[in-house]
Design a protein around this motif. Structure first.
Motif, PDB file in Angstrom:
ATOM      1  N   TYR A  34       0.823  -1.196   0.000  1.00 47.37           N
ATOM      2  CA  TYR A  34       0.000   0.000   0.000  1.00 47.37           C
ATOM      3  C   TYR A  34       0.866   1.258   0.000  1.00 47.37           C
ATOM      4  N   THR A  35       0.245   2.324  -0.468  1.00 48.88           N
ATOM      5  CA  THR A  35       0.886   3.623  -0.387  1.00 48.88           C
ATOM      6  C   THR A  35      -0.088   4.601   0.247  1.00 48.88           C
ATOM      7  N   TRP A  36       0.463   5.600   0.886  1.00 46.23           N
ATOM      8  CA  TRP A  36      -0.309   6.561   1.675  1.00 46.23           C
ATOM      9  C   TRP A  36       0.015   7.957   1.159  1.00 46.23           C
ATOM     10  N   SER A  37      -1.020   8.654   0.738  1.00 45.13           N
ATOM     11  CA  SER A  37      -0.810   9.935   0.063  1.00 45.13           C
ATOM     12  C   SER A  37      -1.427  11.114   0.799  1.00 45.13           C
ATOM     13  N   TRP A  38      -0.972  12.282   0.357  1.00 48.47           N
ATOM     14  CA  TRP A  38      -1.588  13.555   0.703  1.00 48.47           C
ATOM     15  C   TRP A  38      -2.087  14.213  -0.580  1.00 48.47           C
ATOM     16  N   PHE A  39      -3.295  14.774  -0.486  1.00 48.73           N
ATOM     17  CA  PHE A  39      -3.910  15.530  -1.566  1.00 48.73           C
ATOM     18  C   PHE A  39      -4.389  16.863  -0.992  1.00 48.73           C
ATOM     19  N   ARG A  40      -4.740  17.744  -1.892  1.00 48.18           N
ATOM     20  CA  ARG A  40      -5.400  18.977  -1.470  1.00 48.18           C
ATOM     21  C   ARG A  40      -6.325  19.448  -2.575  1.00 48.18           C
ATOM     22  N   ALA A 104       0.760   1.843  -8.317  1.00 49.54           N
ATOM     23  CA  ALA A 104      -0.441   2.258  -9.021  1.00 49.54           C
ATOM     24  C   ALA A 104      -0.311   3.748  -9.313  1.00 49.54           C
ATOM     25  N   ASP A 105      -1.290   4.280 -10.007  1.00 49.21           N
ATOM     26  CA  ASP A 105      -1.299   5.715 -10.257  1.00 49.21           C
ATOM     27  C   ASP A 105      -1.694   6.429  -8.965  1.00 49.21           C
ATOM     28  N   VAL A 106      -0.724   6.970  -8.286  1.00 44.41           N
ATOM     29  CA  VAL A 106      -0.979   7.575  -6.984  1.00 44.41           C
ATOM     30  C   VAL A 106      -1.783   8.864  -7.091  1.00 44.41           C
ATOM     31  N   ARG A 107      -1.953   9.396  -8.295  1.00 46.72           N
ATOM     32  CA  ARG A 107      -2.686  10.650  -8.468  1.00 46.72           C
ATOM     33  C   ARG A 107      -4.195  10.463  -8.560  1.00 46.72           C
ATOM     34  N   ALA A 108      -4.649   9.216  -8.608  1.00 46.57           N
ATOM     35  CA  ALA A 108      -6.077   8.931  -8.806  1.00 46.57           C
ATOM     36  C   ALA A 108      -6.799   8.885  -7.463  1.00 46.57           C
ATOM     37  N   TRP A 109      -7.264  10.029  -7.000  1.00 51.24           N
ATOM     38  CA  TRP A 109      -7.889  10.140  -5.674  1.00 51.24           C
ATOM     39  C   TRP A 109      -9.085   9.195  -5.527  1.00 51.24           C
ATOM     40  N   LYS A 110      -9.843   9.017  -6.579  1.00 46.02           N
ATOM     41  CA  LYS A 110     -11.041   8.193  -6.485  1.00 46.02           C
ATOM     42  C   LYS A 110     -10.718   6.733  -6.235  1.00 46.02           C
ATOM     43  N   GLU A 111      -9.484   6.331  -6.468  1.00 41.69           N
ATOM     44  CA  GLU A 111      -9.076   4.944  -6.253  1.00 41.69           C
ATOM     45  C   GLU A 111      -8.607   4.697  -4.818  1.00 41.69           C
ATOM     46  N   TYR A 112      -8.583   5.731  -4.022  1.00 40.11           N
ATOM     47  CA  TYR A 112      -8.113   5.586  -2.645  1.00 40.11           C
ATOM     48  C   TYR A 112      -9.231   5.060  -1.744  1.00 40.11           C
ATOM     49  N   ASP A 113      -8.862   4.156  -0.876  1.00 40.61           N
ATOM     50  CA  ASP A 113      -9.801   3.586   0.083  1.00 40.61           C
ATOM     51  C   ASP A 113      -9.006   3.022   1.244  1.00 40.61           C
ATOM     52  N   PRO A 114      -9.102   3.652   2.426  1.00 37.11           N
ATOM     53  CA  PRO A 114     -10.030   4.724   2.775  1.00 37.11           C
ATOM     54  C   PRO A 114      -9.521   6.103   2.374  1.00 37.11           C
ATOM     55  N   ARG A 115     -10.411   7.072   2.439  1.00 37.68           N
ATOM     56  CA  ARG A 115     -10.081   8.469   2.208  1.00 37.68           C
ATOM     57  C   ARG A 115     -10.536   9.285   3.408  1.00 37.68           C
ATOM     58  N   GLY A 116      -9.723  10.225   3.797  1.00 34.85           N
ATOM     59  CA  GLY A 116     -10.088  11.056   4.922  1.00 34.85           C
ATOM     60  C   GLY A 116     -11.146  12.078   4.565  1.00 34.85           C
ATOM     61  N   GLN A 117     -11.678  12.710   5.596  1.00 34.99           N
ATOM     62  CA  GLN A 117     -12.720  13.728   5.405  1.00 34.99           C
ATOM     63  C   GLN A 117     -12.124  15.081   5.044  1.00 34.99           C
ATOM     64  N   GLY A 118     -10.839  15.231   5.297  1.00 35.11           N
ATOM     65  CA  GLY A 118     -10.183  16.480   4.943  1.00 35.11           C
ATOM     66  C   GLY A 118     -10.114  17.455   6.100  1.00 35.11           C
ATOM     67  N   THR A 119      -9.127  18.311   6.042  1.00 35.55           N
ATOM     68  CA  THR A 119      -8.977  19.367   7.034  1.00 35.55           C
ATOM     69  C   THR A 119      -8.635  20.668   6.319  1.00 35.55           C
ATOM     70  N   GLN A 120      -9.320  21.728   6.686  1.00 37.98           N
ATOM     71  CA  GLN A 120      -9.128  23.023   6.046  1.00 37.98           C
ATOM     72  C   GLN A 120      -7.863  23.684   6.573  1.00 37.98           C
ATOM     73  N   VAL A 121      -7.049  24.169   5.663  1.00 41.43           N
ATOM     74  CA  VAL A 121      -5.883  24.966   6.021  1.00 41.43           C
ATOM     75  C   VAL A 121      -5.986  26.295   5.287  1.00 41.43           C
ATOM     76  N   THR A 122      -5.859  27.358   6.034  1.00 42.71           N
ATOM     77  CA  THR A 122      -5.933  28.700   5.462  1.00 42.71           C
ATOM     78  C   THR A 122      -4.623  29.433   5.704  1.00 42.71           C
ATOM     79  N   VAL A 123      -4.128  30.023   4.646  1.00 43.51           N
ATOM     80  CA  VAL A 123      -2.957  30.899   4.732  1.00 43.51           C
ATOM     81  C   VAL A 123      -3.450  32.292   4.381  1.00 43.51           C
ATOM     82  N   PRO A 124      -3.537  33.191   5.337  1.00 42.14           N
ATOM     83  CA  PRO A 124      -4.123  34.511   5.073  1.00 42.14           C
ATOM     84  C   PRO A 124      -3.262  35.342   4.135  1.00 42.14           C
TER      85      PRO A 124
END
Length: 125
Positions: A34-40, A104-124
């Protein structure tokens, strides 16, 4: 059932370093294969792959972010982390973590399982 959850500060000042953690439960980071990614995803933009760390610790990064991004892991805590330095307002986005098979193609977000709910990051600006 494997689950992932993102955590970290919601506000990061310009020029500072963004630090996020993904906590894995129900599985381990070292399980083959398995591989573990970060997306935004910024408002109105497509999902963007940032980088990944594989079960054996190998890392790969998006060419556009490679100079600023670093992904590490703490197998004792079953966590992996993202650091993105020298942030600007353009780095404001919802950040996600997730797992998929490797190689695998690590850029294919829809192929990830599980996927996190996401966390908002703001840079003012």
């Amino acid at each position: 059932q494997v689950q992932v959850r993102e955590s970290g500060p919601g506000l990061v000042r310009p020029s500072e370093t963004l630090s996020l953690t993904c906590t894995v439960s129900g599985g381990t980071l070292t399980t083959s294969y398995y591989t573990w990614s970060w997306f935004r995803q910024a408002p109105g933009q497509d999902m963007e792959w940032i980088g990944a760390i594989a079960y054996d610790g190998m890392t790969v990064y998006s060419p556009s972010l490679k100079s600023r991004a670093s992904i590490t892991r703490d197998t004792s805590k079953n966590q992996y982390s993202l650091k993105l330095n020298s942030v600007t307002p353009e780095d404001s986005a919802v950040y996600y973590c997730g797992r998929r098979t490797w190689p695998a193609d690590v850029r294919a977000w829809k192929e990830y399982d599980p996927r996190g709910q996401g966390t908002q990051v703001t840079v003012p600006g």
